[in-house]
Write a protein that holds these residues in place. Sequence first.
Motif, PDB file in Angstrom:
ATOM      1  N   PRO A  89      48.646 -34.377  76.593  1.00  0.00           N
ATOM      2  CA  PRO A  89      48.930 -34.331  77.957  1.00  0.00           C
ATOM      3  C   PRO A  89      50.084 -33.864  78.379  1.00  0.00           C
ATOM      4  N   THR A  90      50.092 -33.026  79.536  1.00  0.00           N
ATOM      5  CA  THR A  90      51.351 -32.347  80.069  1.00  0.00           C
ATOM      6  C   THR A  90      51.004 -32.697  81.755  1.00  0.00           C
ATOM      7  N   ILE A  91      52.191 -33.073  82.286  1.00  0.00           N
ATOM      8  CA  ILE A  91      52.342 -33.207  83.707  1.00  0.00           C
ATOM      9  C   ILE A  91      52.875 -31.922  84.343  1.00  0.00           C
ATOM     10  N   VAL A  92      52.054 -31.413  85.105  1.00  0.00           N
ATOM     11  CA  VAL A  92      52.340 -30.017  86.144  1.00  0.00           C
ATOM     12  C   VAL A  92      52.854 -30.543  87.208  1.00  0.00           C
ATOM     13  N   LEU A  93      54.127 -30.030  87.677  1.00  0.00           N
ATOM     14  CA  LEU A  93      54.596 -30.329  88.874  1.00  0.00           C
ATOM     15  C   LEU A  93      55.038 -28.926  89.730  1.00  0.00           C
ATOM     16  N   PRO A  94      54.658 -28.858  90.537  1.00  0.00           N
ATOM     17  CA  PRO A  94      55.152 -27.355  91.364  1.00  0.00           C
ATOM     18  C   PRO A  94      56.637 -27.611  91.873  1.00  0.00           C
ATOM     19  N   ALA A  95      57.290 -26.393  91.493  1.00  0.00           N
ATOM     20  CA  ALA A  95      58.712 -26.492  91.919  1.00  0.00           C
ATOM     21  C   ALA A  95      58.829 -26.855  93.310  1.00  0.00           C
ATOM     22  N   VAL A  96      58.100 -26.588  93.985  1.00  0.00           N
ATOM     23  CA  VAL A  96      58.205 -26.610  95.481  1.00  0.00           C
ATOM     24  C   VAL A  96      58.539 -28.411  95.698  1.00  0.00           C
ATOM     25  N   VAL A  97      57.679 -29.041  94.964  1.00  0.00           N
ATOM     26  CA  VAL A  97      57.835 -30.539  95.007  1.00  0.00           C
ATOM     27  C   VAL A  97      58.974 -30.863  94.414  1.00  0.00           C
ATOM     28  N   VAL A  98      59.464 -30.472  93.124  1.00  0.00           N
ATOM     29  CA  VAL A  98      60.532 -30.973  92.661  1.00  0.00           C
ATOM     30  C   VAL A  98      61.999 -30.531  93.484  1.00  0.00           C
ATOM     31  N   ARG A  99      62.078 -29.445  94.020  1.00  0.00           N
ATOM     32  CA  ARG A  99      63.315 -28.742  94.405  1.00  0.00           C
ATOM     33  C   ARG A  99      63.946 -29.486  95.526  1.00  0.00           C
ATOM     34  N   ASN A 100      65.156 -29.919  95.176  1.00  0.00           N
ATOM     35  CA  ASN A 100      66.111 -30.731  96.120  1.00  0.00           C
ATOM     36  C   ASN A 100      65.667 -32.013  96.519  1.00  0.00           C
ATOM     37  N   LYS A 101      64.940 -32.722  95.139  1.00  0.00           N
ATOM     38  CA  LYS A 101      64.330 -34.207  95.175  1.00  0.00           C
ATOM     39  C   LYS A 101      65.424 -35.012  94.429  1.00  0.00           C
ATOM     40  N   SER A 102      65.642 -36.295  94.699  1.00  0.00           N
ATOM     41  CA  SER A 102      66.414 -37.032  93.849  1.00  0.00           C
ATOM     42  C   SER A 102      65.399 -37.717  92.925  1.00  0.00           C
ATOM     43  N   ARG A 103      65.993 -38.225  91.723  1.00  0.00           N
ATOM     44  CA  ARG A 103      65.083 -38.905  90.792  1.00  0.00           C
ATOM     45  C   ARG A 103      64.368 -40.052  91.425  1.00  0.00           C
ATOM     46  N   GLU A 104      64.983 -40.767  92.405  1.00  0.00           N
ATOM     47  CA  GLU A 104      64.300 -41.867  93.090  1.00  0.00           C
ATOM     48  C   GLU A 104      63.071 -41.267  93.758  1.00  0.00           C
ATOM     49  N   GLN A 105      63.158 -39.887  94.224  1.00  0.00           N
ATOM     50  CA  GLN A 105      61.989 -39.602  95.029  1.00  0.00           C
ATOM     51  C   GLN A 105      61.036 -38.978  94.205  1.00  0.00           C
ATOM     52  N   LEU A 106      61.332 -38.604  93.040  1.00  0.00           N
ATOM     53  CA  LEU A 106      60.344 -37.996  92.028  1.00  0.00           C
ATOM     54  C   LEU A 106      59.749 -39.254  91.295  1.00  0.00           C
ATOM     55  N   GLU A 107      60.355 -40.334  91.143  1.00  0.00           N
ATOM     56  CA  GLU A 107      59.745 -41.402  90.206  1.00  0.00           C
ATOM     57  C   GLU A 107      58.368 -41.802  90.480  1.00  0.00           C
ATOM     58  N   PRO A 108      58.258 -41.985  92.004  1.00  0.00           N
ATOM     59  CA  PRO A 108      56.793 -42.454  91.909  1.00  0.00           C
ATOM     60  C   PRO A 108      55.617 -41.383  91.662  1.00  0.00           C
ATOM     61  N   ILE A 109      55.922 -40.305  91.769  1.00  0.00           N
ATOM     62  CA  ILE A 109      54.912 -38.988  91.756  1.00  0.00           C
ATOM     63  C   ILE A 109      54.911 -39.042  90.148  1.00  0.00           C
ATOM     64  N   VAL A 110      55.759 -39.056  89.387  1.00  0.00           N
ATOM     65  CA  VAL A 110      55.793 -38.723  87.991  1.00  0.00           C
ATOM     66  C   VAL A 110      54.984 -39.831  87.439  1.00  0.00           C
ATOM     67  N   ALA A 111      55.506 -41.467  88.046  1.00  0.00           N
ATOM     68  CA  ALA A 111      54.719 -42.536  87.375  1.00  0.00           C
ATOM     69  C   ALA A 111      53.502 -42.644  87.568  1.00  0.00           C
ATOM     70  N   HIS A 112      52.993 -42.030  88.833  1.00  0.00           N
ATOM     71  CA  HIS A 112      51.502 -41.892  89.276  1.00  0.00           C
ATOM     72  C   HIS A 112      50.760 -41.032  88.290  1.00  0.00           C
ATOM     73  N   GLU A 113      51.389 -39.997  87.775  1.00  0.00           N
ATOM     74  CA  GLU A 113      50.663 -39.108  87.035  1.00  0.00           C
ATOM     75  C   GLU A 113      50.687 -39.550  85.269  1.00  0.00           C
ATOM     76  N   LEU A 114      51.727 -40.258  84.896  1.00  0.00           N
ATOM     77  CA  LEU A 114      52.011 -41.014  83.638  1.00  0.00           C
ATOM     78  C   LEU A 114      50.738 -42.139  83.644  1.00  0.00           C
ATOM     79  N   LEU A 115      50.435 -42.701  84.682  1.00  0.00           N
ATOM     80  CA  LEU A 115      49.471 -43.974  84.787  1.00  0.00           C
ATOM     81  C   LEU A 115      48.056 -43.117  84.298  1.00  0.00           C
ATOM     82  N   HIS A 116      47.857 -41.888  84.943  1.00  0.00           N
ATOM     83  CA  HIS A 116      46.466 -41.492  85.010  1.00  0.00           C
ATOM     84  C   HIS A 116      46.550 -41.114  83.323  1.00  0.00           C
ATOM     85  N   VAL A 117      47.687 -40.836  82.444  1.00  0.00           N
ATOM     86  CA  VAL A 117      47.410 -40.736  80.853  1.00  0.00           C
ATOM     87  C   VAL A 117      47.357 -41.985  80.293  1.00  0.00           C
TER      88      VAL A 117
END
Length: 168
Positions: A38-66
């Motif tokens: 499994p590989t999480i694909v994130l577009p750079a436009v979503v990641v750019r200028n985001k803090s760890r706290e802002q990205l955490e829910p997005i990454v967690a959601h994708e990990l939960l699919h795994v």
Amino acid sequence: VLEELVSDLRVRLRIRTRVRLLVSESPLGPAVVGLLRPTIVLPAVVVRNKSREQLEPIVAHELLHVRRGDLWIGLLQTTVHALCWWHPLVWWASRAVTREAERCCDEAAIAELGCRPATYARSLLRVLELKQELRAIPAFPGVRPVDVTSNRLERIMKLGQGSCRRTP
């Protein structure tokens, strides 16, 4: 920083499977691809200028699919579609399964992260703002376009701290 976030969340979410991360300049994702690796694909436009706290829910959601095995369910859905493409119940059931998978991951992410539903909903809205620039990854089972509906947001806001960590 993102690799560390994925690693930390894997431990927090009790995911044994090794999950890779790919930040892409193409407008694909966010999504999980790869049945065996499994590989999480994130577009750079979503990641750019985001803090760890802002990205955490997005990454967690994708990990939960795994964790839930949603990619395997997506493969089953794709197979059934190929065999019974003409049957309206197949289309209805597929949409319902996809909707429920998203609901389960939303609830689990809120419960596991201990975040407020409004915080989680805001992270979805940030992705929605970029929706015109993003598209689904073609030819990968279970990967759908970003789907943030008003019903989904209303349901998230009603969750409160009563969310289930493990949903069927």
